[in-house]
Write a protein that holds these residues in place. Structure first.
Motif, PDB file in Angstrom:
ATOM      1  N   GLN A   1       0.854  -1.189   0.000  1.00  0.00           N
ATOM      2  CA  GLN A   1       0.000   0.000   0.000  1.00  0.00           C
ATOM      3  C   GLN A   1       0.889   1.238   0.000  1.00  0.00           C
ATOM      4  OE1 GLN A   1      -2.657   0.385   3.367  1.00  0.00           O
ATOM      5  NE2 GLN A   1      -1.117  -0.360   4.786  1.00  0.00           N
ATOM      6  N   THR A   2       0.502   2.216  -0.792  1.00  0.00           N
ATOM      7  CA  THR A   2       1.318   3.409  -0.946  1.00  0.00           C
ATOM      8  C   THR A   2       0.495   4.662  -0.671  1.00  0.00           C
ATOM      9  OG1 THR A   2       0.868   3.480  -3.316  1.00  0.00           O
ATOM     10  CG2 THR A   2       2.894   2.376  -2.625  1.00  0.00           C
ATOM     11  N   ILE A   3       1.200   5.727  -0.407  1.00  0.00           N
ATOM     12  CA  ILE A   3       0.586   7.032  -0.193  1.00  0.00           C
ATOM     13  C   ILE A   3       0.502   7.705  -1.556  1.00  0.00           C
ATOM     14  CG2 ILE A   3       0.858   9.254   0.949  1.00  0.00           C
ATOM     15  CD1 ILE A   3       2.467   7.650   3.123  1.00  0.00           C
ATOM     16  N   SER A   4      -0.707   7.985  -1.999  1.00  0.00           N
ATOM     17  CA  SER A   4      -0.900   8.510  -3.348  1.00  0.00           C
ATOM     18  C   SER A   4      -0.840  10.026  -3.427  1.00  0.00           C
ATOM     19  CB  SER A   4      -2.230   8.013  -3.916  1.00  0.00           C
ATOM     20  OG  SER A   4      -3.295   8.364  -3.053  1.00  0.00           O
ATOM     21  N   SER A   5      -1.077  10.718  -2.316  1.00  0.00           N
ATOM     22  CA  SER A   5      -1.026  12.175  -2.296  1.00  0.00           C
ATOM     23  C   SER A   5      -0.969  12.651  -0.852  1.00  0.00           C
ATOM     24  CB  SER A   5      -2.251  12.771  -3.002  1.00  0.00           C
ATOM     25  OG  SER A   5      -3.444  12.287  -2.416  1.00  0.00           O
ATOM     26  N   TYR A   6      -0.605  13.916  -0.661  1.00  0.00           N
ATOM     27  CA  TYR A   6      -0.589  14.483   0.685  1.00  0.00           C
ATOM     28  C   TYR A   6      -0.702  15.992   0.615  1.00  0.00           C
ATOM     29  CZ  TYR A   6       4.334  15.490  -0.271  1.00  0.00           C
ATOM     30  OH  TYR A   6       5.502  15.934  -0.827  1.00  0.00           O
ATOM     31  N   GLY A   7      -1.069  16.566   1.743  1.00  0.00           N
ATOM     32  CA  GLY A   7      -1.152  18.013   1.890  1.00  0.00           C
ATOM     33  C   GLY A   7      -1.186  18.329   3.370  1.00  0.00           C
ATOM     34  N   PRO A   8      -1.244  19.604   3.738  1.00  0.00           N
ATOM     35  CA  PRO A   8      -1.277  19.949   5.159  1.00  0.00           C
ATOM     36  C   PRO A   8      -2.478  19.318   5.874  1.00  0.00           C
ATOM     37  CG  PRO A   8      -0.850  21.896   3.826  1.00  0.00           C
ATOM     38  CD  PRO A   8      -1.215  20.781   2.884  1.00  0.00           C
ATOM     39  N   GLY A   9      -2.211  18.459   6.832  1.00  0.00           N
ATOM     40  CA  GLY A   9      -3.269  17.840   7.631  1.00  0.00           C
ATOM     41  C   GLY A   9      -3.935  16.619   7.027  1.00  0.00           C
ATOM     42  N   TRP A  10      -3.445  16.103   5.910  1.00  0.00           N
ATOM     43  CA  TRP A  10      -4.065  14.919   5.306  1.00  0.00           C
ATOM     44  C   TRP A  10      -3.064  14.165   4.426  1.00  0.00           C
ATOM     45  CZ3 TRP A  10      -4.259  14.415  -0.022  1.00  0.00           C
ATOM     46  CH2 TRP A  10      -3.998  15.572  -0.758  1.00  0.00           C
ATOM     47  N   ILE A  11      -3.386  12.886   4.209  1.00  0.00           N
ATOM     48  CA  ILE A  11      -2.708  12.092   3.185  1.00  0.00           C
ATOM     49  C   ILE A  11      -3.759  11.272   2.460  1.00  0.00           C
ATOM     50  CG2 ILE A  11      -0.514  11.941   4.433  1.00  0.00           C
ATOM     51  CD1 ILE A  11      -1.186   8.990   4.987  1.00  0.00           C
ATOM     52  N   GLY A  12      -3.434  10.863   1.252  1.00  0.00           N
ATOM     53  CA  GLY A  12      -4.310   9.994   0.477  1.00  0.00           C
ATOM     54  C   GLY A  12      -3.678   8.622   0.333  1.00  0.00           C
ATOM     55  N   ILE A  13      -4.458   7.604   0.624  1.00  0.00           N
ATOM     56  CA  ILE A  13      -4.049   6.219   0.389  1.00  0.00           C
ATOM     57  C   ILE A  13      -5.091   5.646  -0.556  1.00  0.00           C
ATOM     58  CG2 ILE A  13      -3.625   3.946   1.393  1.00  0.00           C
ATOM     59  CD1 ILE A  13      -2.878   5.387   3.998  1.00  0.00           C
ATOM     60  N   ASP A  14      -4.657   5.360  -1.773  1.00  0.00           N
ATOM     61  CA  ASP A  14      -5.579   5.008  -2.855  1.00  0.00           C
ATOM     62  C   ASP A  14      -6.573   6.156  -3.008  1.00  0.00           C
ATOM     63  OD1 ASP A  14      -4.205   2.581  -3.316  1.00  0.00           O
ATOM     64  OD2 ASP A  14      -5.326   1.624  -1.703  1.00  0.00           O
ATOM     65  N   ALA A  15      -7.876   5.891  -2.954  1.00  0.00           N
ATOM     66  CA  ALA A  15      -8.867   6.950  -3.140  1.00  0.00           C
ATOM     67  C   ALA A  15      -9.354   7.521  -1.813  1.00  0.00           C
ATOM     68  CB  ALA A  15     -10.053   6.408  -3.930  1.00  0.00           C
ATOM     69  N   GLU A  16      -8.776   7.081  -0.698  1.00  0.00           N
ATOM     70  CA  GLU A  16      -9.224   7.514   0.622  1.00  0.00           C
ATOM     71  C   GLU A  16      -8.370   8.671   1.146  1.00  0.00           C
ATOM     72  OE1 GLU A  16      -9.994   5.592   5.039  1.00  0.00           O
ATOM     73  OE2 GLU A  16      -9.283   4.326   3.408  1.00  0.00           O
ATOM     74  N   LYS A  17      -9.031   9.693   1.660  1.00  0.00           N
ATOM     75  CA  LYS A  17      -8.335  10.839   2.267  1.00  0.00           C
ATOM     76  C   LYS A  17      -8.378  10.673   3.780  1.00  0.00           C
ATOM     77  CE  LYS A  17      -8.122  15.859   1.954  1.00  0.00           C
ATOM     78  NZ  LYS A  17      -8.746  17.048   1.349  1.00  0.00           N
TER      79      LYS A  17
END
Length: 123
Positions: free
Chosen positions: A11-27
């Motif tokens: 499982q990988t981290i698909s995106s991130y920003g201040p206060g959150w990360i995305g794993i697949d389609a989940e924030k």
């Protein structure tokens, strides 16, 4: 920032920003522990200042070779005494800010390493 990961079974981290990360389609909006072997659980600390020795004892109980510690928006180091359980089990710990920890976790997970990222998500 959006990632375009190589093919990997971890499982990988698909995106991130201040206060959150995305794993697949989940924030995800709360601090968490994510592992390349499928582990994903909340980590009860909203800020670096919330950490205690018990948080690192929890990490030492995991079956992993390396912990990537994302300390929030800037790089901060836990007191050395808190790392004793990790050292006793010969588990490495690398500390960096959370965005760098996300990127490093993805690289190591894609290489097939048994790695865990403990990430503080603060806005």
């Amino acid at each position: 920032m959006k990632f375009q990961p190589d093919r990997s079974n971890a499982q990988t981290i698909s995106s991130y920003g201040p206060g959150w990360i995305g794993i697949d389609a989940e924030k995800i909006n709360q601090s968490l522990i994510i592992g390349s072997q499928g582990l994903r659980q909340t980590w009860p600390c909203a800020r670096f200042e919330d950490l205690t020795a018990e948080h690192f004892a929890q990490l030492a109980a995991l079956e992993t070779e390396l912990v990537i510690f994302g300390s929030g928006l800037r790089n901060r180091f836990p007191p050395p005494a808190w790392l004793a359980p990790l050292m006793a089990r010969r588990i490495g710990l690398e500390t960096m800010d959370t965005p760098a920890a996300c990127r490093t976790y993805n690289i190591l997970a894609s290489e097939g390493r048994n790695v865990v990222a403990a990430l503080i998500l603060e806005a």
